[in-house]
Design a protein around this motif. Structure first.
Motif, PDB file in Angstrom:
ATOM      1  N   GLU A 292       0.909  -0.672   0.197  1.00 58.81           N
ATOM      2  CA  GLU A 292       0.131   0.268   0.091  1.00 58.81           C
ATOM      3  C   GLU A 292       1.056   1.110  -0.196  1.00 58.81           C
ATOM      4  O   GLU A 292       0.780   2.178  -0.864  1.00 58.81           O
ATOM      5  CB  GLU A 292      -1.403   0.202   1.243  1.00 58.81           C
ATOM      6  CG  GLU A 292      -2.438  -0.739   1.007  1.00 58.81           C
ATOM      7  CD  GLU A 292      -2.773  -1.019   2.381  1.00 58.81           C
ATOM      8  OE1 GLU A 292      -2.516  -0.283   3.570  1.00 58.81           O
ATOM      9  OE2 GLU A 292      -3.707  -1.588   2.592  1.00 58.81           O
ATOM     10  N   THR A 293       1.884   1.193   0.788  1.00 60.79           N
ATOM     11  CA  THR A 293       2.893   2.182   0.386  1.00 60.79           C
ATOM     12  C   THR A 293       3.884   2.623  -0.078  1.00 60.79           C
ATOM     13  O   THR A 293       4.046   3.352  -0.988  1.00 60.79           O
ATOM     14  CB  THR A 293       3.744   2.534   2.107  1.00 60.79           C
ATOM     15  OG1 THR A 293       2.632   1.618   3.207  1.00 60.79           O
ATOM     16  CG2 THR A 293       4.116   3.537   2.070  1.00 60.79           C
ATOM     17  N   ARG A 423      -3.022   4.368   7.663  1.00 57.87           N
ATOM     18  CA  ARG A 423      -4.052   4.526   6.359  1.00 57.87           C
ATOM     19  C   ARG A 423      -5.217   5.312   7.063  1.00 57.87           C
ATOM     20  O   ARG A 423      -5.538   5.056   8.296  1.00 57.87           O
ATOM     21  CB  ARG A 423      -4.169   2.853   5.969  1.00 57.87           C
ATOM     22  CG  ARG A 423      -4.473   1.785   7.025  1.00 57.87           C
ATOM     23  CD  ARG A 423      -4.913   0.557   6.324  1.00 57.87           C
ATOM     24  NE  ARG A 423      -5.716  -0.170   6.773  1.00 57.87           N
ATOM     25  CZ  ARG A 423      -4.682  -1.150   8.250  1.00 57.87           C
ATOM     26  NH1 ARG A 423      -3.841  -1.054   8.491  1.00 57.87           N
ATOM     27  NH2 ARG A 423      -4.996  -1.511   8.407  1.00 57.87           N
ATOM     28  N   ARG A 431      -8.328   8.774   0.255  1.00 53.60           N
ATOM     29  CA  ARG A 431      -6.672   9.713   0.806  1.00 53.60           C
ATOM     30  C   ARG A 431      -6.409  10.014   0.872  1.00 53.60           C
ATOM     31  O   ARG A 431      -5.260  11.189   0.199  1.00 53.60           O
ATOM     32  CB  ARG A 431      -5.595   7.952  -0.161  1.00 53.60           C
ATOM     33  CG  ARG A 431      -4.631   7.733   0.273  1.00 53.60           C
ATOM     34  CD  ARG A 431      -3.223   7.611  -1.023  1.00 53.60           C
ATOM     35  NE  ARG A 431      -1.986   7.446  -0.346  1.00 53.60           N
ATOM     36  CZ  ARG A 431      -1.179   6.326   0.619  1.00 53.60           C
ATOM     37  NH1 ARG A 431      -2.076   5.961   1.215  1.00 53.60           N
ATOM     38  NH2 ARG A 431      -0.388   6.571   1.219  1.00 53.60           N
TER      39      ARG A 431
END
Length: 765
Positions: A292-293, A423, A431
């Motif tokens: 995800e990063t 997150r 986001r």
């Protein structure tokens, strides 16, 4: 006798500072006292202020400070290795700055180069020394002689004969060139253009490109002082013109820099996503969080922006002490396309820590004293870089000096827990923030018990759910859609606030605070060597009870007959809107001096289910981080002044719904670790509505200036970078109420009893 004493002091002062220091100067030297640039140009030619500023930056040598040199000479000629003269020199002295002809000629060359770099070719720079034989000093006047207008750009030509993908990309980029026809020639513009091309190409997959490959030929043979520009590229290796795509990404989250613990690891190969492979211990750190990063994705064109964003976000997880990405191109025969393997190596920090801290703490309420904290942290609680901390704390604080406000000592204890997840955890997909920063979801739970000796105690429970994220290095956002707390107060000496002050019963009652809040913070770093000023802003909006009030009205729930308010679990809830703005300006005045200013404006409106804000949400002024000439909660609201028989409860009376506060502070660096300050503070608080128990407390625009308290003083700061101990001495200048003698300007009758000493940690703002 008194007159003679003053006469002796005045004579001593003249002897101390009037002594000439020219005797210390060698015969062939003189003090340098500064320089200025003068312009000799015809009326038809105007040199803009930006260029004048650029030219002035070449005068980099600071002029001599006579008094500072005096301390230096006295210490240099002192017989004792230590003593007063040595100490004064260390605090105030500086080595003398002598005039240097070679440096003057060098400055002429620098100014001439700056003129050429900005299109004024053919201009001349001269200088003249102004000498003062009596003081043995020299200053310099630089004369910039400009007779012709600057050169400007005419045509910009890009030599792109080859129609390959690389040249087509350059052609598209050239349409947005910084170099425009008619612009004055500027060397900086050409450098910026090379940087622009370099950045755009590397963000488009050209990993090996460098700005050094881009060249410019200039033709200034035109008679009208115009320049034709020809842009071209030096011969480049094939890999420079090749656009690269990410082939595979190898994630190594437990890379060992020392190579000592490889045998202890449970390494596994996990295919996280198409082309992304995790190689490490999936129990220790889950592959999902790294996936995800990661900003670089397999199958996508390489981008330096995504490359740097990945490094930044991996570091932002807080579990790595070392992060690096290695790129390895795969062999190919295609001259314009290629693929790269990425190896992301990360070395982990110690995940668990226990710390104990004993420190002096200062509250915004103005109390100072020791605090003991015991904290346990886990930086990777569930294997997804979740940060969890538990803090147990206790402390005791007391105000020093001046009049008290009805509370002698504050003793407290409690705990705080916080879980931060890297997150956004929300019922909707979002986001926030930029690519370089990770948004965090925060859960908090805490309890605090305060004892306000000798009269009251307060239990405060709180829980929260929210997010914090950054847009960039300067801007930070904090949003807590859920911020629930419960306030419960009680008397410890039999005093009943509700009996003494009926209007305060609602402020101190047991109640729920069912709110949400949002904070915006703009905090740029300030490098005094680069910029002469800086600005800081923090804004907060805090709301409570509005949704619950609407639900209860819509569902027909009845209010409590005794209080006339809606209740939850037998207790009322607060309803209000609160807005607070904190603005700060910083100005550099000299090399060691600066001015710091602050303005705080707050406005809150209790309504619906409330007529007053709860105690923990009210505004107040006074104390070491506010109006330093007054003790915390001893002013306001408005022009209200409690009578003598109510002084014991003054801690609870001096609060309000509206706040205006400001400060102006001059700061001087006396030494690397010792700073001086002189300051003036002003402000007060007011009530949003009239209170019969606190006459004069209601806010009225026409009375604001008359009801501002003013105080000032001097301070000393011991600043060792990681710790700042602050000592401020202040006296009130003006009070917001009318004293017995009828004159609000109490400074007209100063008394040592008015002196307030503030001991604090950190700068006031």
């Amino acid at each position: 006798m008194t007159t003679n004493r003053y006469f002796i002091i005045i004579c001593f002062t003249f002897l101390l500072f009037g002594c000439s220091i020219t005797k210390y100067i060698e015969e062939d030297k003189s003090f340098y006292t500064g320089a200025q640039i003068k312009y000799d140009t015809p009326d038809s030619i105007k040199i803009d202020e930006d260029l004048k500023y650029i030219l002035s930056e070449n005068l980099s040598i600071a002029p001599n400070k006579k008094n500072a040199a005096w301390y230096h000479f006295k210490a240099e000629n002192a017989k004792r290795p230590k003593g007063l003269k040595k100490g004064l020199n260390k605090a105030f002295g500086e080595k003398p700055v002598y005039y240097d002809e070679n440096l003057t000629k060098k400055t002429v060359e620098l100014i001439q180069a700056s003129l050429n770099n900005n299109g004024y070719f053919g201009s001349k720079v001269k200088y003249k020394n102004i000498k003062d034989s009596a003081s043995k000093s020299t200053s310099v006047d630089y004369y910039v002689v400009v007779r012709d207008k600057p050169y400007v750009l005419d045509s910009i030509n890009w030599n792109l004969e080859d129609k390959n993908p690389f040249n087509r990309k350059i052609k598209n980029l050239s349409s947005e060139s910084i170099l425009k026809k008619g612009n004055r020639y500027s060397l900086k513009a050409f450098r910026d253009e090379r940087t622009r091309i370099n950045t755009a190409l590397k963000d488009s997959g050209y990993y090996y490109f460098s700005s050094n490959y881009l060249m410019f030929d200039l033709d200034s043979a035109n008679e009208d002082r115009t320049i034709n520009v020809y842009a071209y590229f030096k011969e480049m290796p094939d890999k420079v013109k090749r656009q690269y795509e990410i082939d595979t990404v190898i994630l190594q989250p437990d890379f060992d820099l020392d190579g000592l613990n490889v045998s202890k690891r449970n390494h596994q190969k996990v295919d996280v996503d198409s082309g992304i492979v995790y190689y490490g211990d999936p129990v220790n750190l889950k592959p999902k969080i790294l996936n995800e990063t990661l900003q670089l994705r397999a199958g996508e064109t390489y981008s330096r922006h995504d490359h740097q964003a990945s490094l930044k976000q991996f570091s932002g997880l807080g579990v790595f002490k070392y992060v690096n990405m290695e790129f390895e191109p795969k062999e190919t025969l295609d001259p314009y396309k290629g693929k790269m393997k990425v190896n992301a190596k990360m070395s982990q920090v110690t995940l668990h820590s226990v710390s104990t801290e004993l420190s002096m703490s200062t509250w915004s309420t103005g109390y100072t004293g020791p605090e003991l904290d015991f904290t346990w942290k886990n930086r990777n609680t569930f294997g997804g870089a979740e940060r969890f901390s538990v803090t147990l704390f206790t402390g005791i604080q007391k105000q020093f000096g001046g009049n008290t406000n009805g509370v002698d000592v504050i003793f407290w204890y409690g705990f705080d827990t916080k879980l931060s997840i890297p997150r956004v955890i929300a019922p909707f997909d979002v986001r926030p923030g930029g690519d370089f920063y990770i948004p965090y979801t925060n859960f908090g739970l805490g309890f605090k018990r305060y004892h306000f000796f000798p009269s009251y105690s307060l239990n405060y429970f709180n829980t929260s759910y929210g997010f914090d994220w950054r847009t960039n290095e300067k801007i930070r956002h904090t949003l807590n859609p859920v911020a629930i707390s419960y306030q419960a107060t009680s008397s410890t000496d039999g005093t009943d606030i509700a009996d003494a002050f009926p209007s305060l019963a609602e402020t101190f009652r047991n109640q729920f605070i069912l709110g949400s809040n949002y904070t915006f913070e703009y905090a740029p770093s300030w490098d005094k060597k680069v910029r002469n000023s800086s600005f800081y802003y923090k804004g907060n909006i805090d709301i409570s009870g509005n949704m619950w009030y609407g639900i209860m009205q819509a569902t027909g729930i009845e209010k409590d007959q005794e209080t006339g308010q809606y209740q939850i679990l037998g207790n009322p809830f607060s309803q209000y809107v609160k807005l607070t703005n904190d603005l700060r300006f910083y100005f550099k005045t000299t090399e060691k001096g600066s001015i710091a200013t602050r303005l705080v404006a707050g406005y809150s409106v209790p309504w619906g289910n409330s007529t007053f804000l709860p105690f923990v949400k009210q505004y107040f002024v006074g104390g070491p981080n506010s109006l330093r000439a007054f003790r915390s909660r001893t002013l306001g609201p408005g022009s209200y002044k409690p009578s003598d028989d109510k002084d014991a409860n003054s801690f609870s009376q001096h609060a309000g719904d509206i706040k205006l506060e400001g400060s102006v502070e001059y700061r001087y660096d006396l030494h690397q670790y010792l700073k001086l300050a002189a300051f003036v503070d002003y402000g007060n608080v007011w009530l949003a509505s009239e209170d019969p128990e606190r006459e004069g407390g209601e806010f009225e625009v026409g009375k604001v200036l008359d009801e501002l308290a003013v105080g000032g003083g001097v301070g000393l700061r011991v600043d060792v970078q990681f710790f700042v101990l602050r000592l401020d001495f202040a006296m009130p200048f003006r009070v917001p109420y009318t004293p017995d003698d009828g004159d609000q300007w109490v400074i007209k009758k100063p008394s040592w009893n008015q002196l307030v000493f503030n001991l604090a940690i950190g700068y006031p703002f």
